[in-house]
Design a protein around this motif. Structure first.
Motif, PDB file in Angstrom:
ATOM      1  N   ASP A  52       0.832  -1.211   0.000  1.00  0.00           N
ATOM      2  CA  ASP A  52       0.000   0.000   0.000  1.00  0.00           C
ATOM      3  C   ASP A  52       0.862   1.254   0.000  1.00  0.00           C
ATOM      4  O   ASP A  52       1.702   1.449   0.889  1.00  0.00           O
ATOM      5  CB  ASP A  52      -0.903   0.030   1.240  1.00  0.00           C
ATOM      6  CG  ASP A  52      -1.967  -1.048   1.219  1.00  0.00           C
ATOM      7  OD1 ASP A  52      -2.181  -1.660   0.151  1.00  0.00           O
ATOM      8  OD2 ASP A  52      -2.591  -1.275   2.279  1.00  0.00           O
ATOM      9  N   GLU A  53       0.641   2.094  -1.010  1.00  0.00           N
ATOM     10  CA  GLU A  53       1.261   3.422  -1.092  1.00  0.00           C
ATOM     11  C   GLU A  53       2.781   3.399  -0.957  1.00  0.00           C
ATOM     12  O   GLU A  53       3.379   4.366  -0.504  1.00  0.00           O
ATOM     13  CB  GLU A  53       0.650   4.352  -0.042  1.00  0.00           C
ATOM     14  CG  GLU A  53      -0.849   4.522  -0.136  1.00  0.00           C
ATOM     15  CD  GLU A  53      -1.334   5.124  -1.454  1.00  0.00           C
ATOM     16  OE1 GLU A  53      -0.549   5.822  -2.138  1.00  0.00           O
ATOM     17  OE2 GLU A  53      -2.496   4.885  -1.815  1.00  0.00           O
ATOM     18  N   THR A  54       3.391   2.300  -1.340  1.00  0.00           N
ATOM     19  CA  THR A  54       4.837   2.160  -1.259  1.00  0.00           C
ATOM     20  C   THR A  54       5.339   1.470  -2.527  1.00  0.00           C
ATOM     21  O   THR A  54       4.750   0.480  -2.959  1.00  0.00           O
ATOM     22  CB  THR A  54       5.238   1.297  -0.039  1.00  0.00           C
ATOM     23  OG1 THR A  54       4.714   1.912   1.139  1.00  0.00           O
ATOM     24  CG2 THR A  54       6.730   1.156   0.084  1.00  0.00           C
ATOM     25  N   LEU A  55       6.422   1.988  -3.087  1.00  0.00           N
ATOM     26  CA  LEU A  55       7.007   1.348  -4.262  1.00  0.00           C
ATOM     27  C   LEU A  55       7.908   0.198  -3.847  1.00  0.00           C
ATOM     28  O   LEU A  55       8.703   0.327  -2.914  1.00  0.00           O
ATOM     29  CB  LEU A  55       7.836   2.355  -5.061  1.00  0.00           C
ATOM     30  CG  LEU A  55       7.077   3.509  -5.701  1.00  0.00           C
ATOM     31  CD1 LEU A  55       8.058   4.460  -6.367  1.00  0.00           C
ATOM     32  CD2 LEU A  55       6.035   3.011  -6.688  1.00  0.00           C
ATOM     33  N   LEU A  56       7.770  -0.909  -4.540  1.00  0.00           N
ATOM     34  CA  LEU A  56       8.645  -2.060  -4.373  1.00  0.00           C
ATOM     35  C   LEU A  56       9.367  -2.223  -5.706  1.00  0.00           C
ATOM     36  O   LEU A  56       8.734  -2.409  -6.744  1.00  0.00           O
ATOM     37  CB  LEU A  56       7.835  -3.310  -4.051  1.00  0.00           C
ATOM     38  CG  LEU A  56       8.588  -4.631  -3.943  1.00  0.00           C
ATOM     39  CD1 LEU A  56       9.591  -4.585  -2.782  1.00  0.00           C
ATOM     40  CD2 LEU A  56       7.622  -5.788  -3.768  1.00  0.00           C
ATOM     41  N   VAL A  57      10.689  -2.110  -5.687  1.00  0.00           N
ATOM     42  CA  VAL A  57      11.485  -2.158  -6.914  1.00  0.00           C
ATOM     43  C   VAL A  57      12.461  -3.320  -6.827  1.00  0.00           C
ATOM     44  O   VAL A  57      13.113  -3.519  -5.803  1.00  0.00           O
ATOM     45  CB  VAL A  57      12.269  -0.841  -7.128  1.00  0.00           C
ATOM     46  CG1 VAL A  57      13.068  -0.891  -8.429  1.00  0.00           C
ATOM     47  CG2 VAL A  57      11.332   0.361  -7.103  1.00  0.00           C
ATOM     48  N   ASP A  58      12.567  -4.069  -7.916  1.00  0.00           N
ATOM     49  CA  ASP A  58      13.473  -5.208  -7.945  1.00  0.00           C
ATOM     50  C   ASP A  58      13.870  -5.485  -9.394  1.00  0.00           C
ATOM     51  O   ASP A  58      13.079  -5.259 -10.315  1.00  0.00           O
ATOM     52  CB  ASP A  58      12.789  -6.436  -7.347  1.00  0.00           C
ATOM     53  CG  ASP A  58      13.737  -7.587  -7.082  1.00  0.00           C
ATOM     54  OD1 ASP A  58      14.958  -7.378  -7.043  1.00  0.00           O
ATOM     55  OD2 ASP A  58      13.229  -8.710  -6.914  1.00  0.00           O
ATOM     56  N   ARG A  59      15.072  -5.987  -9.560  1.00  0.00           N
ATOM     57  CA  ARG A  59      15.491  -6.458 -10.880  1.00  0.00           C
ATOM     58  C   ARG A  59      15.057  -7.912 -10.981  1.00  0.00           C
ATOM     59  O   ARG A  59      15.337  -8.720 -10.095  1.00  0.00           O
ATOM     60  CB  ARG A  59      17.008  -6.357 -11.042  1.00  0.00           C
ATOM     61  CG  ARG A  59      17.465  -6.726 -12.466  1.00  0.00           C
ATOM     62  CD  ARG A  59      18.964  -6.564 -12.644  1.00  0.00           C
ATOM     63  NE  ARG A  59      19.703  -7.610 -11.982  1.00  0.00           N
ATOM     64  CZ  ARG A  59      19.958  -8.812 -12.508  1.00  0.00           C
ATOM     65  NH1 ARG A  59      19.469  -9.135 -13.704  1.00  0.00           N
ATOM     66  NH2 ARG A  59      20.660  -9.697 -11.844  1.00  0.00           N
ATOM     67  N   LEU A  60      14.353  -8.230 -12.061  1.00  0.00           N
ATOM     68  CA  LEU A  60      13.948  -9.609 -12.265  1.00  0.00           C
ATOM     69  C   LEU A  60      15.195 -10.459 -12.483  1.00  0.00           C
ATOM     70  O   LEU A  60      16.130 -10.042 -13.165  1.00  0.00           O
ATOM     71  CB  LEU A  60      12.999  -9.728 -13.460  1.00  0.00           C
ATOM     72  CG  LEU A  60      11.648  -9.019 -13.313  1.00  0.00           C
ATOM     73  CD1 LEU A  60      10.861  -9.119 -14.610  1.00  0.00           C
ATOM     74  CD2 LEU A  60      10.853  -9.595 -12.162  1.00  0.00           C
ATOM     75  N   HIS A  95       0.438  -0.590  -4.552  1.00  0.00           N
ATOM     76  CA  HIS A  95      -1.023  -0.545  -4.474  1.00  0.00           C
ATOM     77  C   HIS A  95      -1.392   0.911  -4.236  1.00  0.00           C
ATOM     78  O   HIS A  95      -1.053   1.471  -3.196  1.00  0.00           O
ATOM     79  CB  HIS A  95      -1.536  -1.422  -3.342  1.00  0.00           C
ATOM     80  CG  HIS A  95      -3.027  -1.491  -3.274  1.00  0.00           C
ATOM     81  ND1 HIS A  95      -3.680  -1.821  -2.119  1.00  0.00           N
ATOM     82  CD2 HIS A  95      -4.000  -1.280  -4.196  1.00  0.00           C
ATOM     83  CE1 HIS A  95      -4.981  -1.813  -2.334  1.00  0.00           C
ATOM     84  NE2 HIS A  95      -5.192  -1.486  -3.601  1.00  0.00           N
ATOM     85  N   ILE A  96      -2.052   1.505  -5.206  1.00  0.00           N
ATOM     86  CA  ILE A  96      -2.452   2.909  -5.112  1.00  0.00           C
ATOM     87  C   ILE A  96      -3.890   2.947  -4.604  1.00  0.00           C
ATOM     88  O   ILE A  96      -4.838   2.712  -5.349  1.00  0.00           O
ATOM     89  CB  ILE A  96      -2.301   3.614  -6.467  1.00  0.00           C
ATOM     90  CG1 ILE A  96      -0.869   3.428  -6.976  1.00  0.00           C
ATOM     91  CG2 ILE A  96      -2.660   5.089  -6.358  1.00  0.00           C
ATOM     92  CD1 ILE A  96      -0.651   3.792  -8.412  1.00  0.00           C
ATOM     93  N   LEU A  97      -4.014   3.198  -3.326  1.00  0.00           N
ATOM     94  CA  LEU A  97      -5.314   3.084  -2.668  1.00  0.00           C
ATOM     95  C   LEU A  97      -6.351   4.044  -3.233  1.00  0.00           C
ATOM     96  O   LEU A  97      -7.507   3.655  -3.452  1.00  0.00           O
ATOM     97  CB  LEU A  97      -5.151   3.301  -1.163  1.00  0.00           C
ATOM     98  CG  LEU A  97      -4.283   2.260  -0.440  1.00  0.00           C
ATOM     99  CD1 LEU A  97      -4.045   2.665   1.008  1.00  0.00           C
ATOM    100  CD2 LEU A  97      -4.907   0.880  -0.526  1.00  0.00           C
ATOM    101  N   LYS A  98      -5.984   5.282  -3.451  1.00  0.00           N
ATOM    102  CA  LYS A  98      -6.934   6.287  -3.930  1.00  0.00           C
ATOM    103  C   LYS A  98      -7.520   5.904  -5.289  1.00  0.00           C
ATOM    104  O   LYS A  98      -8.682   6.171  -5.569  1.00  0.00           O
ATOM    105  CB  LYS A  98      -6.245   7.647  -4.013  1.00  0.00           C
ATOM    106  CG  LYS A  98      -7.165   8.809  -4.137  1.00  0.00           C
ATOM    107  CD  LYS A  98      -6.375  10.108  -4.076  1.00  0.00           C
ATOM    108  CE  LYS A  98      -7.207  11.189  -3.441  1.00  0.00           C
ATOM    109  NZ  LYS A  98      -6.480  12.441  -3.321  1.00  0.00           N
ATOM    110  N   GLN A  99      -6.715   5.275  -6.113  1.00  0.00           N
ATOM    111  CA  GLN A  99      -7.165   4.851  -7.445  1.00  0.00           C
ATOM    112  C   GLN A  99      -7.733   3.435  -7.447  1.00  0.00           C
ATOM    113  O   GLN A  99      -8.210   2.959  -8.484  1.00  0.00           O
ATOM    114  CB  GLN A  99      -6.017   4.937  -8.445  1.00  0.00           C
ATOM    115  CG  GLN A  99      -5.534   6.329  -8.702  1.00  0.00           C
ATOM    116  CD  GLN A  99      -4.371   6.355  -9.681  1.00  0.00           C
ATOM    117  OE1 GLN A  99      -3.997   5.344 -10.269  1.00  0.00           O
ATOM    118  NE2 GLN A  99      -3.796   7.524  -9.857  1.00  0.00           N
TER     119      GLN A  99
END
Length: 109
Positions: A52-60, A95-99
């Motif tokens: 929620d409202e947090t970016l999770l970034v990873d290289r596949l 997860h963009i809660l507002k949208q």
């Protein structure tokens, strides 16, 4: 890492098989495609893969890219300059809660 999972594969597969389930945006970058997916789509463990409202970034992982190359190639065609010579794929999720949407972004390098 968590994003090198079957859950990410399953989300991409659902969008591949049902393109109407996602809005596609290139964000003006030549190597990026962003998918905005209604958060009613079934996702295993969304709290892990779409925080929620947090970016999770990873290289596949290289294994993930090799195993699902055809699927990743499909989404690469949505970029403004598709290339078959990419070596890395980065995934960003949230997860963009507002949208009420899951955001999944693929960056090809």
């Amino acid at each position: 890492m968590a994003t090198n999972s079957d859950s990410i594969y399953n989300v991409l597969s659902q969008v591949y098989n049902h393109p109407d389930r996602a809005a596609v945006n290139t964000l003006g970058y030549t190597n990026v495609v962003q998918l905005n997916i209604n958060d009613t789509m079934h996702v295993a463990n969304p709290e892990i893969y779409f925080p929620d409202e947090t970016l999770l970034v990873d290289r596949l992982s290289d294994d993930f890219v090799a195993k699902y190359r055809t699927l990743l190639d499909h989404f690469n065609t949505y970029t403004t300059r598709p290339t078959k010579t990419y070596h890395e794929v980065w995934v960003t999720t949230a997860h963009i809660l507002k949208q009420k949407a899951y955001m999944l972004e693929l960056t090809y390098e």
